[in-house]
Design a protein around this motif. Structure first.
Motif, PDB file in Angstrom:
ATOM      1  N   ASP A 104       0.820  -1.210   0.000  1.00  8.21           N
ATOM      2  CA  ASP A 104       0.000   0.000   0.000  1.00  8.21           C
ATOM      3  C   ASP A 104       0.853   1.260   0.000  1.00  8.21           C
ATOM      4  O   ASP A 104       0.380   2.332  -0.340  1.00  8.21           O
ATOM      5  N   LYS A 105       2.115   1.143   0.336  1.00  2.25           N
ATOM      6  CA  LYS A 105       3.023   2.298   0.330  1.00  2.25           C
ATOM      7  C   LYS A 105       3.501   2.627  -1.080  1.00  2.25           C
ATOM      8  O   LYS A 105       3.966   3.730  -1.336  1.00  2.25           O
ATOM      9  N   VAL A 106       3.400   1.658  -2.012  1.00  4.22           N
ATOM     10  CA  VAL A 106       3.870   1.888  -3.376  1.00  4.22           C
ATOM     11  C   VAL A 106       2.778   1.706  -4.420  1.00  4.22           C
ATOM     12  O   VAL A 106       3.000   1.966  -5.593  1.00  4.22           O
ATOM     13  N   CYS A 107       1.605   1.254  -4.008  1.00  2.00           N
ATOM     14  CA  CYS A 107       0.509   0.983  -4.938  1.00  2.00           C
ATOM     15  C   CYS A 107      -0.525   2.103  -4.849  1.00  2.00           C
ATOM     16  O   CYS A 107      -0.934   2.489  -3.751  1.00  2.00           O
ATOM     17  N   ALA A 108      -0.959   2.610  -5.988  1.00  2.00           N
ATOM     18  CA  ALA A 108      -1.890   3.738  -6.015  1.00  2.00           C
ATOM     19  C   ALA A 108      -3.244   3.416  -5.384  1.00  2.00           C
ATOM     20  O   ALA A 108      -3.821   4.242  -4.693  1.00  2.00           O
ATOM     21  N   LYS A 109      -3.777   2.214  -5.614  1.00  2.00           N
ATOM     22  CA  LYS A 109      -5.083   1.826  -5.077  1.00  2.00           C
ATOM     23  C   LYS A 109      -4.940   0.519  -4.292  1.00  2.00           C
ATOM     24  O   LYS A 109      -5.336  -0.538  -4.775  1.00  2.00           O
ATOM     25  N   PRO A 110      -4.370   0.573  -3.086  1.00  2.00           N
ATOM     26  CA  PRO A 110      -4.105  -0.665  -2.358  1.00  2.00           C
ATOM     27  C   PRO A 110      -5.349  -1.435  -1.944  1.00  2.00           C
ATOM     28  O   PRO A 110      -5.288  -2.614  -1.692  1.00  2.00           O
ATOM     29  N   PRO A 136      13.125 -15.245  -8.636  1.00  2.00           N
ATOM     30  CA  PRO A 136      12.312 -14.852  -9.788  1.00  2.00           C
ATOM     31  C   PRO A 136      11.017 -14.177  -9.349  1.00  2.00           C
ATOM     32  O   PRO A 136      10.545 -14.375  -8.217  1.00  2.00           O
ATOM     33  N   LEU A 137      10.440 -13.416 -10.237  1.00  2.00           N
ATOM     34  CA  LEU A 137       9.189 -12.708  -9.973  1.00  2.00           C
ATOM     35  C   LEU A 137       8.080 -13.684  -9.574  1.00  2.00           C
ATOM     36  O   LEU A 137       7.231 -13.355  -8.748  1.00  2.00           O
ATOM     37  N   SER A 138       8.118 -14.885 -10.107  1.00  2.00           N
ATOM     38  CA  SER A 138       7.085 -15.881  -9.801  1.00  2.00           C
ATOM     39  C   SER A 138       7.121 -16.347  -8.344  1.00  2.00           C
ATOM     40  O   SER A 138       6.153 -16.937  -7.864  1.00  2.00           O
ATOM     41  N   SER A 139       8.205 -16.074  -7.637  1.00  2.02           N
ATOM     42  CA  SER A 139       8.316 -16.445  -6.222  1.00  2.02           C
ATOM     43  C   SER A 139       7.907 -15.313  -5.291  1.00  2.02           C
ATOM     44  O   SER A 139       7.932 -15.472  -4.073  1.00  2.02           O
ATOM     45  N   MET A 140       7.563 -14.164  -5.870  1.00  7.69           N
ATOM     46  CA  MET A 140       7.197 -12.984  -5.081  1.00  7.69           C
ATOM     47  C   MET A 140       5.693 -12.891  -4.912  1.00  7.69           C
ATOM     48  O   MET A 140       4.952 -13.061  -5.873  1.00  7.69           O
ATOM     49  N   VAL A 141       5.259 -12.605  -3.695  1.00 10.30           N
ATOM     50  CA  VAL A 141       3.834 -12.455  -3.431  1.00 10.30           C
ATOM     51  C   VAL A 141       3.620 -11.140  -2.677  1.00 10.30           C
ATOM     52  O   VAL A 141       4.143 -10.958  -1.578  1.00 10.30           O
ATOM     53  N   PRO A 142       2.870 -10.203  -3.283  1.00 12.15           N
ATOM     54  CA  PRO A 142       2.616  -8.932  -2.601  1.00 12.15           C
ATOM     55  C   PRO A 142       1.527  -9.078  -1.536  1.00 12.15           C
ATOM     56  O   PRO A 142       0.549  -9.797  -1.742  1.00 12.15           O
ATOM     57  N   VAL A 143       1.728  -8.423  -0.406  1.00  9.20           N
ATOM     58  CA  VAL A 143       0.708  -8.403   0.648  1.00  9.20           C
ATOM     59  C   VAL A 143       0.594  -6.998   1.223  1.00  9.20           C
ATOM     60  O   VAL A 143       1.545  -6.225   1.219  1.00  9.20           O
ATOM     61  N   LYS A 144      -0.594  -6.688   1.698  1.00  3.88           N
ATOM     62  CA  LYS A 144      -0.837  -5.420   2.384  1.00  3.88           C
ATOM     63  C   LYS A 144      -0.946  -5.738   3.869  1.00  3.88           C
ATOM     64  O   LYS A 144      -1.662  -6.647   4.259  1.00  3.88           O
ATOM     65  N   ASN A 145      -0.219  -5.001   4.665  1.00  2.00           N
ATOM     66  CA  ASN A 145      -0.231  -5.230   6.108  1.00  2.00           C
ATOM     67  C   ASN A 145      -1.448  -4.593   6.756  1.00  2.00           C
ATOM     68  O   ASN A 145      -1.915  -3.543   6.317  1.00  2.00           O
ATOM     69  N   TYR A 146      -1.920  -5.234   7.805  1.00  2.00           N
ATOM     70  CA  TYR A 146      -2.906  -4.590   8.669  1.00  2.00           C
ATOM     71  C   TYR A 146      -2.099  -3.707   9.616  1.00  2.00           C
ATOM     72  O   TYR A 146      -1.334  -4.191  10.440  1.00  2.00           O
ATOM     73  N   SER A 147      -2.242  -2.392   9.488  1.00  2.00           N
ATOM     74  CA  SER A 147      -1.461  -1.504  10.354  1.00  2.00           C
ATOM     75  C   SER A 147      -2.314  -0.438  11.038  1.00  2.00           C
ATOM     76  O   SER A 147      -2.029  -0.063  12.161  1.00  2.00           O
ATOM     77  N   GLU A 148      -3.350   0.029  10.373  1.00  2.00           N
ATOM     78  CA  GLU A 148      -4.190   1.083  10.956  1.00  2.00           C
ATOM     79  C   GLU A 148      -5.656   0.673  11.027  1.00  2.00           C
ATOM     80  O   GLU A 148      -6.451   1.358  11.652  1.00  2.00           O
ATOM     81  N   GLU A 153     -10.494  -6.409   6.363  1.00  2.00           N
ATOM     82  CA  GLU A 153     -10.806  -5.917   5.027  1.00  2.00           C
ATOM     83  C   GLU A 153     -10.657  -7.063   4.037  1.00  2.00           C
ATOM     84  O   GLU A 153      -9.583  -7.672   3.954  1.00  2.00           O
ATOM     85  N   PRO A 154     -11.707  -7.367   3.291  1.00  2.00           N
ATOM     86  CA  PRO A 154     -11.657  -8.501   2.355  1.00  2.00           C
ATOM     87  C   PRO A 154     -10.503  -8.429   1.352  1.00  2.00           C
ATOM     88  O   PRO A 154      -9.896  -9.456   1.043  1.00  2.00           O
ATOM     89  N   HIS A 155     -10.177  -7.237   0.845  1.00  2.00           N
ATOM     90  CA  HIS A 155      -9.097  -7.130  -0.134  1.00  2.00           C
ATOM     91  C   HIS A 155      -7.744  -7.468   0.485  1.00  2.00           C
ATOM     92  O   HIS A 155      -6.929  -8.157  -0.130  1.00  2.00           O
ATOM     93  N   THR A 156      -7.527  -7.006   1.700  1.00  2.00           N
ATOM     94  CA  THR A 156      -6.284  -7.312   2.411  1.00  2.00           C
ATOM     95  C   THR A 156      -6.218  -8.805   2.700  1.00  2.00           C
ATOM     96  O   THR A 156      -5.174  -9.446   2.511  1.00  2.00           O
ATOM     97  N   ASP A 157      -7.337  -9.366   3.147  1.00  2.00           N
ATOM     98  CA  ASP A 157      -7.396 -10.808   3.436  1.00  2.00           C
ATOM     99  C   ASP A 157      -7.119 -11.633   2.191  1.00  2.00           C
ATOM    100  O   ASP A 157      -6.443 -12.668   2.261  1.00  2.00           O
ATOM    101  N   THR A 158      -7.621 -11.182   1.043  1.00  2.00           N
ATOM    102  CA  THR A 158      -7.406 -11.914  -0.201  1.00  2.00           C
ATOM    103  C   THR A 158      -5.918 -12.004  -0.519  1.00  2.00           C
ATOM    104  O   THR A 158      -5.412 -13.069  -0.888  1.00  2.00           O
TER     105      THR A 158
END
Length: 190
Positions: A104-110, A136-148, A153-158
């Motif tokens: 969420d710090k680098v994504c426009a619509k987290p 490799p990129l295929s080993s990377m998984v983006p996640v949004k932290n629960y911080s505030e 939130e369903p999107h964060t959970d997904t």
């Protein structure tokens, strides 16, 4: 077999965790609750040392956790350390995944999961993380932290559940690659 998530102190320039000790954990030699110290590496005469670890005592998937907001702060020395560690882990046949946190710090619509994978800025950060870790990129998984947030939130959970699914698939690959160990462990526990 039950899912066990183990968390340990991160690899960094200012802590006492060594490559030797990390590999001892992955191999299953380190007793639960062990306190790591740079002056006292884990060796066969360490109290509680597990000489012949079972499949359940070994790590089946190593998950690297890197903050998207801090990728540029890692030194070349840490990059080299990550690459060495990954080589040793790969030699053990252990699967590896990287979680890129704080997207969420680098994504426009987290909050919109459908946009997380489409963001060019996030892809650039994932490529930087891949270069840092040697993955490799295929080993990377983006996640949004629960911080505030005060509520789930369903999107964060997904994103978090997608990361967990990626880890579980990697564990399954490890167990498929080591069928003799998995079979002997299952018959020993019966």
């Amino acid at each position: 077999m039950a899912l066990v998530l183990s968390d340990m102190v991160g690899l960094g320039e200012n802590n006492s965790l060594t490559l030797h000790d990390i590999l001892a954990v992955i191999k299953g030699h380190v007793p639960e609750g062990h306190t790591f110290s740079a002056c006292c590496p884990v060796v066969s005469d360490t109290p509680g040392y597990v000489k012949e670890p079972s499949l359940a005592e070994k790590v089946h998937c190593v998950v690297f956790v890197v903050s998207a907001a801090e990728i540029s702060s890692y030194s070349e020395n840490m990059k080299s350390t990550f690459h060495q560690l990954r080589e040793h882990i790969s030699a053990l046949g252990v699967q590896q995944v990287a979680l890129l946190t704080h997207v969420d710090k680098v994504c426009a619509k987290p909050s919109d999961v459908s946009q997380v994978y489409n963001g060019s800025l996030l892809k650039q950060e994932m490529l930087k993380a891949g270069a840092l870790l040697g993955m490799p990129l295929s080993s990377m998984v983006p996640v949004k932290n629960y911080s505030e947030e005060l509520e789930l939130e369903p999107h964060t959970d997904t994103l978090l559940l997608t990361a967990l699914e990626h880890v579980l698939l990697s564990v399954d690959l490890y167990l498929r690659d080591h069928p003799d160990r998995a079979a002997s462990s299952a018959s020993a526990s019966s």
